[in-house]
Design a protein around this motif. Structure first.
Motif, PDB file in Angstrom:
ATOM      1  N   UNK A 223     174.554  23.401  94.284  1.00 35.09           N
ATOM      2  CA  UNK A 223     173.802  22.991  95.458  1.00 35.09           C
ATOM      3  C   UNK A 223     172.314  23.002  95.180  1.00 35.09           C
ATOM      4  N   UNK A 224     171.522  22.725  96.192  1.00 36.77           N
ATOM      5  CA  UNK A 224     170.064  22.676  96.017  1.00 36.77           C
ATOM      6  C   UNK A 224     169.478  24.062  95.775  1.00 36.77           C
ATOM      7  N   UNK A 225     168.364  24.079  95.047  1.00 32.23           N
ATOM      8  CA  UNK A 225     167.654  25.313  94.751  1.00 32.23           C
ATOM      9  C   UNK A 225     166.586  25.533  95.824  1.00 32.23           C
ATOM     10  N   UNK A 226     166.214  26.773  96.027  1.00 34.78           N
ATOM     11  CA  UNK A 226     165.191  27.182  96.990  1.00 34.78           C
ATOM     12  C   UNK A 226     165.656  27.063  98.429  1.00 34.78           C
ATOM     13  N   UNK A 227     166.950  26.983  98.664  1.00 33.53           N
ATOM     14  CA  UNK A 227     167.453  27.104 100.029  1.00 33.53           C
ATOM     15  C   UNK A 227     167.330  28.558 100.461  1.00 33.53           C
ATOM     16  N   UNK A 228     167.105  28.779 101.742  1.00 35.43           N
ATOM     17  CA  UNK A 228     166.959  30.144 102.242  1.00 35.43           C
ATOM     18  C   UNK A 228     167.870  30.358 103.442  1.00 35.43           C
ATOM     19  N   UNK A 229     168.259  31.596 103.608  1.00 36.12           N
ATOM     20  CA  UNK A 229     168.920  32.050 104.819  1.00 36.12           C
ATOM     21  C   UNK A 229     168.101  33.195 105.401  1.00 36.12           C
ATOM     22  N   UNK A 230     167.897  33.213 106.692  1.00 36.69           N
ATOM     23  CA  UNK A 230     167.023  34.195 107.339  1.00 36.69           C
ATOM     24  C   UNK A 230     167.877  35.132 108.189  1.00 36.69           C
ATOM     25  N   UNK A 231     167.647  36.437 108.022  1.00 30.06           N
ATOM     26  CA  UNK A 231     168.384  37.453 108.753  1.00 30.06           C
ATOM     27  C   UNK A 231     167.393  38.444 109.347  1.00 30.06           C
ATOM     28  N   UNK A 232     167.854  39.166 110.334  1.00 27.00           N
ATOM     29  CA  UNK A 232     167.082  40.253 110.944  1.00 27.00           C
ATOM     30  C   UNK A 232     167.944  41.509 110.916  1.00 27.00           C
ATOM     31  N   UNK A 233     167.374  42.617 110.430  1.00 26.07           N
ATOM     32  CA  UNK A 233     168.107  43.875 110.359  1.00 26.07           C
ATOM     33  C   UNK A 233     168.124  44.526 111.736  1.00 26.07           C
TER      34      UNK A 233
ATOM     35  N   UNK B 270     173.073  42.994 109.756  1.00 27.15           N
ATOM     36  CA  UNK B 270     172.181  41.848 109.635  1.00 27.15           C
ATOM     37  C   UNK B 270     172.601  40.763 110.619  1.00 27.15           C
ATOM     38  N   UNK B 271     171.658  40.306 111.418  1.00 25.69           N
ATOM     39  CA  UNK B 271     171.907  39.229 112.362  1.00 25.69           C
ATOM     40  C   UNK B 271     171.245  37.959 111.860  1.00 25.69           C
ATOM     41  N   UNK B 272     171.922  36.828 112.042  1.00 26.71           N
ATOM     42  CA  UNK B 272     171.409  35.555 111.556  1.00 26.71           C
ATOM     43  C   UNK B 272     170.338  35.005 112.498  1.00 26.71           C
ATOM     44  N   UNK B 273     169.345  34.368 111.900  1.00 26.10           N
ATOM     45  CA  UNK B 273     168.267  33.728 112.648  1.00 26.10           C
ATOM     46  C   UNK B 273     168.396  32.227 112.413  1.00 26.10           C
ATOM     47  N   UNK B 274     168.852  31.509 113.435  1.00 25.19           N
ATOM     48  CA  UNK B 274     169.093  30.076 113.281  1.00 25.19           C
ATOM     49  C   UNK B 274     167.809  29.268 113.330  1.00 25.19           C
ATOM     50  N   UNK B 275     166.772  29.778 113.996  1.00 24.00           N
ATOM     51  CA  UNK B 275     165.497  29.067 114.091  1.00 24.00           C
ATOM     52  C   UNK B 275     164.398  29.984 113.566  1.00 24.00           C
TER      53      UNK B 275
END
Length: 455
Positions: free
Chosen positions: A257-267, A272-277
């Motif tokens: 897949x593509x490089x430099x993709x990120x997923x954002x979470x909050x502790x 860990x909870x996902x941050x969609x925006x």
């Protein structure tokens, strides 16, 4: 047969040396050279051109089935992976101690196990009871995960060979694994390389998705030999400050897949909870604009993220040397930008202290941030706030030109979605976006004129 030669390998960068020394000549780290197990060196007369097994070649256009990805149950994790777990893939995940690597993998393992997939979680750093307590604290105690605490690669592979291959195999961590075929303590270069090779070979043969947790050095890079990053299919970094609740899962290498993709979470308390925006996390949300604040639409892989760049200029009365402090951006690039503002725009920063910060603990590597940083610096110097609901992006050259950057339309659409109605960008930044007024800036001195209000 020639006499084996001694070799010393740096645990920080993987470079080889024929003699031991206190400091690595390549990376400069101290006390990182360890002796590697001697290898058999054959003479020149040893011929490898016969006695092997012929291999079968395939045409490039041969028909084959594309592997079906398996979702981890965490959309942000899937995004960083490029769409989910690929069967037979090997993933290396690194991060600072206590950042949440084990928590993230335990949550993903529970989602897959509750969805009907077989998950094997091998912990070499914690006892099984400790992992079980964490699962109960996260509300995942009922997940049918096959949990064990082991460090012997032979014992792990023997156990896995007697059962159906799992959908996901987690090894936490690879630095604790030990192979009895190699001399040395766990964590040495030879042990890490040999253990990873055996586990990756099992994943390729069985079709199980393998996740290896890796330690990191003091500068944030994954510890161990560099060849380990070449052996795996995906390299991921779990970033963030323990004083902040936000965590960023970044893909550094991905063969699927593509490089430099990120997923954002909050502790949070439940893990860990996902941050969609994630754009809303890095914006201040205040009503009235203040001097020295500019909003920049950054690109992380295919995802646009709006971040706020803050600048502060403090005039010095004495002849002391002014400070230059940067958080979240390259300090060398800021020095270059200050020189361009002085040489091409006539601004004076030499007698002032300059402080630059990217809000929310975010780290920028996008060259398109030059224009937003310049706008924040000029706004702070003139003590004039920038226009409200406006974004800034563009790359600045040493001649003071503002050059186009990639994905201009995507940046503008993300800004329009969050309520921004204007953007200052270089010419030829893509097609027009409905609801967004674009102000073209070809030279940096035009940016100064618009902020200061001389024209």
């Amino acid at each position: 047969m020639a006499k084996p030669k001694r070799r010393y390998v740096c645990a920080a960068c993987g470079s080889l040396s024929t003699r031991w020394q206190g400091q690595c000549a390549d990376c400069g780290e101290w006390n990182t050279l360890t002796e590697e197990a001697p290898q058999t060196v054959f003479s020149v007369k040893h011929d490898l051109s016969t006695g092997g097994r012929p291999i079968q070649f395939e045409p490039l256009d041969a028909k084959g089935e594309m592997p079906q990805r398996r979702s981890t149950g965490l959309p942000e994790f899937d995004r960083a992976l490029g769409g989910g777990l690929v069967p037979g893939s090997a993933i290396l995940m690194g991060g600072d101690p206590g950042i949440g690597k084990s928590t993230l993998l335990l949550q993903a393992s529970a989602k897959i196990a509750l969805g009907g997939g077989t998950v094997v979680y091998i912990s070499g750093e914690e006892a099984a009871g400790q992992v079980r307590l964490r699962a109960e604290r996260l509300g995942l105690g009922k997940a049918p995960i096959q949990l064990a605490s082991a460090t012997s690669v032979r014992d792990i592979l023997t156990t896995l060979g007697a059962m159906e291959p799992p959908a996901l195999l987690v090894i936490d961590s690879i630095q604790t694994m030990h192979s009895d075929q190699i001399e040395g303590a766990p964590g040495t270069v030879s042990q890490v390389r040999a253990s990873a090779f055996e586990l990756i070979r099992y994943a390729k043969d069985s079709g199980a998705a393998l996740v290896l947790v890796g330690h990191v050095t003091k500068d944030g890079s994954i510890a161990g030999p560099r060849v380990l990053e070449h052996m795996v299919d995906v390299v991921m970094a779990f970033e963030g400050e323990r004083s902040h609740q936000y965590r960023i899962l970044r893909s550094l290498k991905n063969r699927f897949g593509p490089v430099d993709e990120i997923g954002v979470f909050a502790m949070a308390g439940q893990g860990l909870q996902e941050i969609s925006n994630p754009s809303m996390l890095f914006l201040s949300g205040r009503e009235d604009p203040v001097p020295g604040s500019a909003v920049f639409p950054a690109m992380e892989g295919t995802r646009p993220v709006l971040v706020e760049i803050q600048a502060l200029i403090v005039r010095l009365q004495s002849g002391a040397t002014p400070r230059r402090a940067v958080v979240g951006w390259d300090s060398g690039r800021m020095a270059m930008l200050l020189a361009v503002l002085e040489a091409r725009c006539g601004l004076n920063f030499s007698s002032a202290e300059v402080y630059l910060n990217v809000s929310g603990g975010y780290r920028l590597a996008d060259p398109a941030a030059d224009l937003a940083v310049a706008a924040a610096l000029v706004s702070a110097l003139a003590d004039r706030p920038l226009p409200k609901a406006t974004t800034w992006f563009g790359e600045v050259s040493l001649a003071g030109e503002v050059r186009p950057v990639a994905h201009g339309a995507i940046r503008l659409r993300e800004a329009a979605k969050l309520g921004f109605d204007s953007a200052h960008a270089p010419p030829e930044s893509g097609p027009e976006v409905p609801g967004m007024r674009r102000h073209d800036i070809a030279m940096l001195n035009r940016l100064v004129d618009r902020i200061v209000g001389d024209t």
